[in-house]
Design an enzyme around this catalytic site. Structure first.
Site, PDB file in Angstrom:
ATOM      1  N   ARG A  30      76.498  18.174  61.000  1.00  0.00           N
ATOM      2  CA  ARG A  30      75.737  18.105  62.263  1.00  0.00           C
ATOM      3  C   ARG A  30      74.248  18.389  62.026  1.00  0.00           C
ATOM      4  O   ARG A  30      73.424  17.482  62.040  1.00  0.00           O
ATOM      5  CB  ARG A  30      76.351  19.088  63.279  1.00  0.00           C
ATOM      6  CG  ARG A  30      75.859  18.925  64.695  1.00  0.00           C
ATOM      7  CD  ARG A  30      74.535  19.576  64.995  1.00  0.00           C
ATOM      8  NE  ARG A  30      74.498  21.011  64.724  1.00  0.00           N
ATOM      9  CZ  ARG A  30      73.377  21.722  64.748  1.00  0.00           C
ATOM     10  NH1 ARG A  30      72.218  21.149  65.015  1.00  0.00           N
ATOM     11  NH2 ARG A  30      73.398  23.019  64.465  1.00  0.00           N
ATOM     12  N   ASP A  31      73.913  19.627  61.730  1.00  0.00           N
ATOM     13  CA  ASP A  31      72.495  19.963  61.512  1.00  0.00           C
ATOM     14  C   ASP A  31      71.973  19.206  60.290  1.00  0.00           C
ATOM     15  O   ASP A  31      70.831  18.723  60.268  1.00  0.00           O
ATOM     16  CB  ASP A  31      72.361  21.481  61.282  1.00  0.00           C
ATOM     17  CG  ASP A  31      70.992  22.033  61.643  1.00  0.00           C
ATOM     18  OD1 ASP A  31      70.024  21.267  61.622  1.00  0.00           O
ATOM     19  OD2 ASP A  31      70.899  23.240  61.932  1.00  0.00           O
ATOM     20  N   HIS A  68      71.733  31.921  61.423  1.00  0.00           N
ATOM     21  CA  HIS A  68      71.537  30.486  61.142  1.00  0.00           C
ATOM     22  C   HIS A  68      70.116  30.316  60.606  1.00  0.00           C
ATOM     23  O   HIS A  68      69.160  30.221  61.366  1.00  0.00           O
ATOM     24  CB  HIS A  68      71.742  29.734  62.467  1.00  0.00           C
ATOM     25  CG  HIS A  68      71.558  28.252  62.406  1.00  0.00           C
ATOM     26  ND1 HIS A  68      72.607  27.354  62.450  1.00  0.00           N
ATOM     27  CD2 HIS A  68      70.436  27.486  62.354  1.00  0.00           C
ATOM     28  CE1 HIS A  68      72.144  26.118  62.420  1.00  0.00           C
ATOM     29  NE2 HIS A  68      70.821  26.167  62.360  1.00  0.00           N
ATOM     30  N   HIS A  95      67.151  28.475  58.472  1.00  0.00           N
ATOM     31  CA  HIS A  95      66.576  27.318  57.770  1.00  0.00           C
ATOM     32  C   HIS A  95      65.692  27.878  56.651  1.00  0.00           C
ATOM     33  O   HIS A  95      65.237  29.026  56.697  1.00  0.00           O
ATOM     34  CB  HIS A  95      65.796  26.431  58.747  1.00  0.00           C
ATOM     35  CG  HIS A  95      66.713  25.629  59.636  1.00  0.00           C
ATOM     36  ND1 HIS A  95      66.958  24.291  59.430  1.00  0.00           N
ATOM     37  CD2 HIS A  95      67.468  25.975  60.709  1.00  0.00           C
ATOM     38  CE1 HIS A  95      67.814  23.850  60.346  1.00  0.00           C
ATOM     39  NE2 HIS A  95      68.145  24.860  61.141  1.00  0.00           N
ATOM     40  N   CYS A 120      65.601  19.997  62.472  1.00  0.00           N
ATOM     41  CA  CYS A 120      65.751  19.605  63.873  1.00  0.00           C
ATOM     42  C   CYS A 120      64.680  18.586  64.187  1.00  0.00           C
ATOM     43  O   CYS A 120      63.490  18.854  64.016  1.00  0.00           O
ATOM     44  CB  CYS A 120      65.622  20.821  64.792  1.00  0.00           C
ATOM     45  SG  CYS A 120      65.716  20.346  66.530  1.00  0.00           S
ATOM     46  N   ASN A 176      68.622  23.615  56.067  1.00  0.00           N
ATOM     47  CA  ASN A 176      69.290  24.904  56.267  1.00  0.00           C
ATOM     48  C   ASN A 176      69.488  25.604  54.929  1.00  0.00           C
ATOM     49  O   ASN A 176      69.408  24.993  53.865  1.00  0.00           O
ATOM     50  CB  ASN A 176      70.685  24.670  56.861  1.00  0.00           C
ATOM     51  CG  ASN A 176      70.651  24.227  58.293  1.00  0.00           C
ATOM     52  OD1 ASN A 176      70.312  23.086  58.589  1.00  0.00           O
ATOM     53  ND2 ASN A 176      70.993  25.122  59.189  1.00  0.00           N
TER      54      ASN A 176
HETATM   55  P1  HMG Z   1      67.623  14.235  79.821  1.00  0.00           P
HETATM   56  O1  HMG Z   1      66.906  12.963  79.508  1.00  0.00           O
HETATM   57  O2  HMG Z   1      66.900  15.286  80.625  1.00  0.00           O
HETATM   58  O3  HMG Z   1      69.022  13.893  80.495  1.00  0.00           O
HETATM   59  O4  HMG Z   1      68.092  14.867  78.428  1.00  0.00           O
HETATM   60  P2  HMG Z   1      69.421  13.776  82.018  1.00  0.00           P
HETATM   61  O5  HMG Z   1      70.321  14.907  82.348  1.00  0.00           O
HETATM   62  O6  HMG Z   1      68.197  13.562  82.859  1.00  0.00           O
HETATM   63  O7  HMG Z   1      70.269  12.403  82.039  1.00  0.00           O
HETATM   64  C1  HMG Z   1      69.635  11.153  81.748  1.00  0.00           C
HETATM   65  C2  HMG Z   1      70.660  10.138  81.286  1.00  0.00           C
HETATM   66  O8  HMG Z   1      71.229  10.575  80.049  1.00  0.00           O
HETATM   67  C3  HMG Z   1      71.833   9.953  82.246  1.00  0.00           C
HETATM   68  O9  HMG Z   1      72.231   8.577  82.140  1.00  0.00           O
HETATM   69  C4  HMG Z   1      72.914  10.806  81.637  1.00  0.00           C
HETATM   70  O10 HMG Z   1      74.234  10.366  81.941  1.00  0.00           O
HETATM   71  C5  HMG Z   1      72.637  10.622  80.150  1.00  0.00           C
HETATM   72  P3  HMG Z   1      71.802   7.518  83.275  1.00  0.00           P
HETATM   73  O11 HMG Z   1      72.354   8.081  84.557  1.00  0.00           O
HETATM   74  O12 HMG Z   1      70.300   7.484  83.237  1.00  0.00           O
HETATM   75  O13 HMG Z   1      72.458   6.276  82.777  1.00  0.00           O
HETATM   76  N1  HMG Z   1      73.121  11.786  79.404  1.00  0.00           N
HETATM   77  C6  HMG Z   1      73.994  11.752  78.384  1.00  0.00           C
HETATM   78  N2  HMG Z   1      74.623  10.749  77.757  1.00  0.00           N
HETATM   79  C7  HMG Z   1      75.474  11.084  76.743  1.00  0.00           C
HETATM   80  N3  HMG Z   1      75.712  12.351  76.355  1.00  0.00           N
HETATM   81  C8  HMG Z   1      75.085  13.388  76.958  1.00  0.00           C
HETATM   82  C9  HMG Z   1      74.179  13.090  78.003  1.00  0.00           C
HETATM   83  N4  HMG Z   1      73.421  13.877  78.791  1.00  0.00           N
HETATM   84  C10 HMG Z   1      72.782  13.075  79.642  1.00  0.00           C
HETATM   85  N5  HMG Z   1      75.342  14.647  76.568  1.00  0.00           N
HETATM   86  C11 HMG Z   1      69.560  16.247  77.124  1.00  0.00           C
HETATM   87  C12 HMG Z   1      68.716  16.132  78.392  1.00  0.00           C
HETATM   88  C13 HMG Z   1      69.998  17.691  76.978  1.00  0.00           C
HETATM   89  C14 HMG Z   1      70.768  15.332  77.276  1.00  0.00           C
HETATM   90  C15 HMG Z   1      68.695  15.794  75.919  1.00  0.00           C
HETATM   91  O14 HMG Z   1      67.539  16.550  75.914  1.00  0.00           O
HETATM   92  C16 HMG Z   1      69.401  15.953  74.603  1.00  0.00           C
HETATM   93  O15 HMG Z   1      70.367  15.248  74.333  1.00  0.00           O
HETATM   94  N6  HMG Z   1      68.926  16.875  73.732  1.00  0.00           N
HETATM   95  C17 HMG Z   1      69.560  17.175  72.469  1.00  0.00           C
HETATM   96  C18 HMG Z   1      68.549  17.442  71.378  1.00  0.00           C
HETATM   97  C19 HMG Z   1      69.266  17.803  70.108  1.00  0.00           C
HETATM   98  O16 HMG Z   1      70.406  17.430  69.876  1.00  0.00           O
HETATM   99  N7  HMG Z   1      68.581  18.574  69.221  1.00  0.00           N
HETATM  100  C20 HMG Z   1      69.141  18.994  67.968  1.00  0.00           C
HETATM  101  C21 HMG Z   1      70.210  20.049  68.108  1.00  0.00           C
HETATM  102  S1  HMG Z   1      69.569  21.696  68.379  1.00  0.00           S
HETATM  103  C22 HMG Z   1      69.259  22.317  66.779  1.00  0.00           C
HETATM  104  O17 HMG Z   1      69.293  21.583  65.826  1.00  0.00           O
HETATM  105  C23 HMG Z   1      69.023  23.799  66.599  1.00  0.00           C
HETATM  106  C24 HMG Z   1      70.236  24.528  65.984  1.00  0.00           C
HETATM  107  O18 HMG Z   1      70.565  23.992  64.721  1.00  0.00           O
HETATM  108  C25 HMG Z   1      69.931  26.029  65.841  1.00  0.00           C
HETATM  109  C26 HMG Z   1      68.601  26.333  65.145  1.00  0.00           C
HETATM  110  O19 HMG Z   1      68.347  25.803  64.040  1.00  0.00           O
HETATM  111  O20 HMG Z   1      67.848  27.114  65.741  1.00  0.00           O
HETATM  112  C27 HMG Z   1      71.478  24.400  66.898  1.00  0.00           C
HETATM  113 MG    MG Z   2      69.546  24.435  62.879  1.00  0.00          MG
END
Ligand code: HMG
Ligand code: MG
Length: 294
Positions: free
Chosen positions: A12-13, A204, A206, A237, A246
């Protein structure tokens, strides 16, 4: 039971930051090999918006390929839409991921710091009602590329609020790898004082500044027993400037082997897996242990 639990985030990450799309069959094989190497928990993918993380747009297809073996693997879920997708597949573990800072909440979730809770709260409530286990991540625990230092009180307040939604574990993310060993102890003490003991916390790290292994050691000495790590040191990320890989799982296993701490991981099988994945990604693993043994 192993002495420590390694929570493997390579699929995933590790992959979410790769521009070249990796085939879904390769991802399934990667996960199978990680499980085969003895990793007890392998986070498989993310049910986020596919436009936000194109590499993981195949999440449902991947989980279908993994079938019964995949049901117990955790997946990232940010909101109810993501939860619905996970529920349709009968998955049992999700992880929500909040931000300790305002800027990263906006960049990563398109929400303000406060609005993120309105998104997570119903998601966790419904997940728990469906019998799912929920992990919570809190990002930017040791610094943020836009806001600089993040006050410990702020990290603890956000982390506790995320945990209290109904999570079984809180993973403290050093998203951009700026933390150092002393800061790790300070943050863990602050969480303990706030009522979250080491046994509900995970770390966690990096490795941007080469501190991840030292930080893991500091956390282990403190009493932490769950460590996130990524095979071969993949990771980052896409929404955090300067986030690199990581902590490499191999480096962590090497350290624990030396300490006589049982991880349950077959280091040779893991190195072979990361070497294979490095070949697919077309560049060598940044892990020192993979380089030495591979
Ligand atoms: P948004 O654009 O604000 O979404 O994104 P929304 O709620 O306004 O919805 C817009 C459209 O997206 C809608 O469709 C929803 O159905 C669709 P429409 O009605 O326009 O056709 N939608 C989705 N479709 C599929 N799956 C979903 C989904 N949600 C909405 N889940 C959102 C908000 C949270 C979805 C967006 O910002 C997002 O996906 N962000 C994820 C970013 C990400 O994955 N980052 C990496 C992971 S975090 C990380 O790596 C850190 C970590 O490792 C820890 C660390 O290192 O600190 C964990
Ligand atoms: Mg991470």
């Amino acid at each position: 039971m192993n002495d420590v639990t390694i929570y493997e985030v390579g699929a995933r990450d590790g992959l979410q930051n790769e521009d070249t799309i990796v085939g879904v069959e390769v991802k399934a094989e990667f996960i199978g090999r990680l499980l085969g190497a003895g990793l007890p928990i392998v986070e498989a993918t993310s049910f986020v918006h596919p436009r936000w993380v194109p590499q993981l747009a195949d999440a449902a297809e991947l989980m279908e390929i993994l079938g019964e073996d995949g049901r117990h693997l955790p997946v990232l879920v940010p909101n109810e839409r993501g939860l619905d997708r996970a529920l349709e597949l009968g998955l049992e573990h999700i992880a929500i991921f909040g931000s300790a800072t305002e800027t990263f909440a906006q960049k990563n979730l398109n929400r303000s710091l406060d609005e993120q809770f309105a998104m997570f709260s119903p998601t966790v409530t419904r997940a728990r009602a469906a019998g799912m286990d929920v992990r919570a991540y809190v990002s930017m625990c040791f610094g943020d590329p836009w806001e600089g230092d993040v006050p410990v009180d702020q990290v603890v307040a956000v982390g506790k609020r995320l945990f209290d939604l109904g999570a079984s574990q809180l993973s403290l993310g050093d998203t951009i790898g700026v933390g150092t060993a002393g800061a790790v102890g300070t943050l863990l003490d602050a969480f303990n004082t706030a009522g979250l003991p080491d046994d509900v916390l995970a770390v966690h790290f990096h490795d941007t500044y080469g501190q991840a292994l030292a930080n893991a050691y500091a956390a282990w000495q403190h009493g932490i027993r769950t460590f996130d790590a990524s095979a071969g040191g993949l990771g980052g990320c896409p929404y955090a400037e300067s986030a690199t890989g990581n902590l490499a799982t191999e480096d962590l296993v090497w350290m624990f082997n030396g300490l006589g701490v049982d991880t349950g991981v077959d280091l040779g099988a893991l190195v072979a897996t990361s070497t294979w994945m490095a070949g697919i990604l077309g560049r060598p693993s940044p892990s020192r242990v993979v380089t030495a043994l591979g």
